[in-house]
Enzyme design. Sequence first.
Site, PDB file in Angstrom:
ATOM      1  N   GLY A  88     -17.754 -32.800 -53.130  1.00 11.64           N
ATOM      2  CA  GLY A  88     -17.973 -31.559 -53.847  1.00 11.64           C
ATOM      3  C   GLY A  88     -17.951 -31.711 -55.350  1.00 11.64           C
ATOM      4  O   GLY A  88     -18.375 -30.800 -56.069  1.00 11.64           O
ATOM      5  N   ARG A  89     -17.475 -32.841 -55.831  1.00  7.19           N
ATOM      6  CA  ARG A  89     -17.469 -33.069 -57.288  1.00  7.19           C
ATOM      7  C   ARG A  89     -17.619 -34.548 -57.600  1.00  7.19           C
ATOM      8  O   ARG A  89     -17.075 -35.054 -58.580  1.00  7.19           O
ATOM      9  CB  ARG A  89     -16.182 -32.522 -57.903  1.00  7.19           C
ATOM     10  CG  ARG A  89     -14.901 -33.111 -57.326  1.00  7.19           C
ATOM     11  CD  ARG A  89     -13.682 -32.486 -57.966  1.00  7.19           C
ATOM     12  NE  ARG A  89     -12.459 -33.076 -57.453  1.00  7.19           N
ATOM     13  CZ  ARG A  89     -11.472 -33.547 -58.206  1.00  7.19           C
ATOM     14  NH1 ARG A  89     -11.569 -33.511 -59.507  1.00  7.19           N
ATOM     15  NH2 ARG A  89     -10.386 -34.041 -57.658  1.00  7.19           N
ATOM     16  N   LYS A 109     -16.707 -39.205 -60.577  1.00 10.80           N
ATOM     17  CA  LYS A 109     -15.865 -38.140 -60.032  1.00 10.80           C
ATOM     18  C   LYS A 109     -15.653 -37.094 -61.128  1.00 10.80           C
ATOM     19  O   LYS A 109     -15.141 -37.407 -62.205  1.00 10.80           O
ATOM     20  CB  LYS A 109     -14.528 -38.729 -59.586  1.00 10.80           C
ATOM     21  CG  LYS A 109     -13.654 -37.792 -58.774  1.00 10.80           C
ATOM     22  CD  LYS A 109     -12.435 -38.544 -58.238  1.00 10.80           C
ATOM     23  CE  LYS A 109     -11.529 -37.634 -57.433  1.00 10.80           C
ATOM     24  NZ  LYS A 109     -10.328 -38.362 -56.942  1.00 10.80           N
ATOM     25  N   ASP A 121     -16.661 -25.793 -59.239  1.00 14.81           N
ATOM     26  CA  ASP A 121     -17.531 -26.130 -60.369  1.00 14.81           C
ATOM     27  C   ASP A 121     -17.923 -27.603 -60.389  1.00 14.81           C
ATOM     28  O   ASP A 121     -18.739 -28.023 -61.207  1.00 14.81           O
ATOM     29  CB  ASP A 121     -16.876 -25.734 -61.695  1.00 14.81           C
ATOM     30  CG  ASP A 121     -15.549 -26.446 -61.951  1.00 14.81           C
ATOM     31  OD1 ASP A 121     -15.211 -27.399 -61.228  1.00 14.81           O
ATOM     32  OD2 ASP A 121     -14.834 -26.031 -62.896  1.00 14.81           O
ATOM     33  N   GLY A 122     -17.322 -28.403 -59.495  1.00 14.86           N
ATOM     34  CA  GLY A 122     -17.678 -29.812 -59.430  1.00 14.86           C
ATOM     35  C   GLY A 122     -17.150 -30.651 -60.566  1.00 14.86           C
ATOM     36  O   GLY A 122     -17.499 -31.833 -60.690  1.00 14.86           O
ATOM     37  N   ARG A 172     -15.075 -44.245 -60.396  1.00 18.90           N
ATOM     38  CA  ARG A 172     -14.217 -44.842 -59.371  1.00 18.90           C
ATOM     39  C   ARG A 172     -14.982 -45.934 -58.631  1.00 18.90           C
ATOM     40  O   ARG A 172     -16.161 -45.783 -58.309  1.00 18.90           O
ATOM     41  CB  ARG A 172     -13.754 -43.765 -58.391  1.00 18.90           C
ATOM     42  CG  ARG A 172     -12.858 -44.290 -57.284  1.00 18.90           C
ATOM     43  CD  ARG A 172     -12.142 -43.166 -56.569  1.00 18.90           C
ATOM     44  NE  ARG A 172     -13.028 -42.363 -55.733  1.00 18.90           N
ATOM     45  CZ  ARG A 172     -12.603 -41.312 -55.024  1.00 18.90           C
ATOM     46  NH1 ARG A 172     -11.333 -40.933 -55.076  1.00 18.90           N
ATOM     47  NH2 ARG A 172     -13.445 -40.624 -54.282  1.00 18.90           N
ATOM     48  N   ASP A 244     -10.102 -36.730 -44.297  1.00 17.03           N
ATOM     49  CA  ASP A 244     -11.154 -37.003 -45.277  1.00 17.03           C
ATOM     50  C   ASP A 244     -10.643 -37.846 -46.433  1.00 17.03           C
ATOM     51  O   ASP A 244     -11.426 -38.302 -47.263  1.00 17.03           O
ATOM     52  CB  ASP A 244     -11.773 -35.700 -45.799  1.00 17.03           C
ATOM     53  CG  ASP A 244     -10.762 -34.782 -46.449  1.00 17.03           C
ATOM     54  OD1 ASP A 244      -9.833 -34.345 -45.752  1.00 17.03           O
ATOM     55  OD2 ASP A 244     -10.891 -34.499 -47.655  1.00 17.03           O
ATOM     56  N   ASN A 245      -9.329 -38.075 -46.495  1.00 20.93           N
ATOM     57  CA  ASN A 245      -8.735 -38.961 -47.499  1.00 20.93           C
ATOM     58  C   ASN A 245      -8.234 -40.259 -46.879  1.00 20.93           C
ATOM     59  O   ASN A 245      -7.460 -40.981 -47.495  1.00 20.93           O
ATOM     60  CB  ASN A 245      -7.561 -38.273 -48.201  1.00 20.93           C
ATOM     61  CG  ASN A 245      -7.993 -37.066 -49.003  1.00 20.93           C
ATOM     62  OD1 ASN A 245      -9.142 -36.978 -49.434  1.00 20.93           O
ATOM     63  ND2 ASN A 245      -7.096 -36.117 -49.191  1.00 20.93           N
ATOM     64  N   ASP A 254      -8.272 -41.239 -53.206  1.00 24.29           N
ATOM     65  CA  ASP A 254      -8.032 -39.840 -53.555  1.00 24.29           C
ATOM     66  C   ASP A 254      -6.599 -39.600 -54.034  1.00 24.29           C
ATOM     67  O   ASP A 254      -5.758 -39.101 -53.293  1.00 24.29           O
ATOM     68  CB  ASP A 254      -8.388 -38.914 -52.387  1.00 24.29           C
ATOM     69  CG  ASP A 254      -9.894 -38.819 -52.187  1.00 24.29           C
ATOM     70  OD1 ASP A 254     -10.615 -38.998 -53.181  1.00 24.29           O
ATOM     71  OD2 ASP A 254     -10.342 -38.570 -51.062  1.00 24.29           O
TER      72      ASP A 254
END
Length: 472
Positions: A88-89, A109, A121-122, A172, A244-245, A254
Amino acid sequence: MVMHIPFDNTYAHLGPLFYSKQLPEPVTAPQLIAFNQPLADLLQVSGNSAQEQAQVFAGNQMPSGADPLAQAYAGHQFGTYNPQLGDGRAILLGEVLGQDGKRYDIQLKGSGRTPYSRRGDGRAWLGPVLREYVISEAMHALGIPTTRALAAVATGETVWREGGMPGAVLTRVAASHLRVGTFQLFAARGEIAALRQLTDYAINRHYPQAQGPMGLLRAVRDAQARLIAAWMSVGFIHGVMNTDNSSISGETIDYGPCAFMDHYRADQVFSSIDRMGRYAYSNQPSIAVWNLAQLATALIQQLDDPQQAVDEATEIVHAMPALIEAEWLRLFRRKIGLETAQDADMELISELLELLEQGQADFTNVFAALGDGDARDQFLAPEAFDGWERRWRQRCAQEQDPKAVMRAANPVYIPRNHRIEEMIADAVAGDLSLFERMQQVLANPFTVQADAEDLRRPPQENEVVAATFCGT
């Protein structure tokens, strides 16, 4: 010299089910905060202009060969399944083959909105970017598998969170960004062809010796078991171990509300969103097993004999707690100077941890002081330590060089929470000196360094960081 990044992209070849093609959103006035030259050398990234580095690593300028995309994935968040997450960002610029022959992702990122932003807002603000930069590089220096930080860039824009914050972008680097949640996405949708494609890709990229989906599950299990034990050995709390992490490669990924313990507490929680203690320090092994079970459930969907697959996957997952414990015991033996194994070692280590908790002693400093012979002074009631110390010295007498073992196993410096918060506050005010100093000291965490005593000191009562926050 124009920046050169030798991209060799493979994930983009998997097809549009796996990602959305997405350019980063340009920023107003990018300025380079930090550039990791040794890592750049490993990745064969060349280019000497700080101005160009700022443009590229802010997302304003795409280097030749980049194929920017946002990855799709799902995941369990605090035990609840979310069928649609994704980057998402973040934007994956592409992959490179390092000088070590290994493949690495390069990802921006905080680079703006994507189709997976979900009203966000990403963007990222400066604090989480600097936190991840410092902590991920510190983890690397500690020898713990981790994503790394190649660059940090200030955007010249304001990001709105609790109030207006200075914006930033982190570059990253990871062995890949494949997660348990990537497999869950296709399994939950019943997209079996894509699930098989992803499984083959993960095996080829990370575990070429693995045989089929269950071979992949076993390889991920072993890598994750080593990782969790390593976290425990340095008092690290990830804080948000959602699927998801959870990285397929066995790297720490993350760095949101993560933290290192000061005073030892087995049930220590820092994450402000972990109100039930799901991801507390002592719960991390069981959560890793739970996450592996979710991966097993996803992988099974592609197999022709589901019952046989369930039996095999159950055996693989059920073996994980013992693997974590064995690696934990090996690492903690070394922390008290032991290279050989005896049955009573677990009890000896457990007694020390109980003393640490009862005596409100600093986790890192006690273990570092064992090798120097002055650990007693770390306890509020040092007489409680004396009996344990006598038994420990008798045990160490059976070892060849326990001091050398301890000095190699126990860091002197960790990224202490109160110093991280101080660093962020200084940086927001325009002072990057503590950020730069912490990078320098934490690059050699096992060596006592001149004029760095303040970075060893636990927080005073008014400096204690009780909660850490997600960077979104």
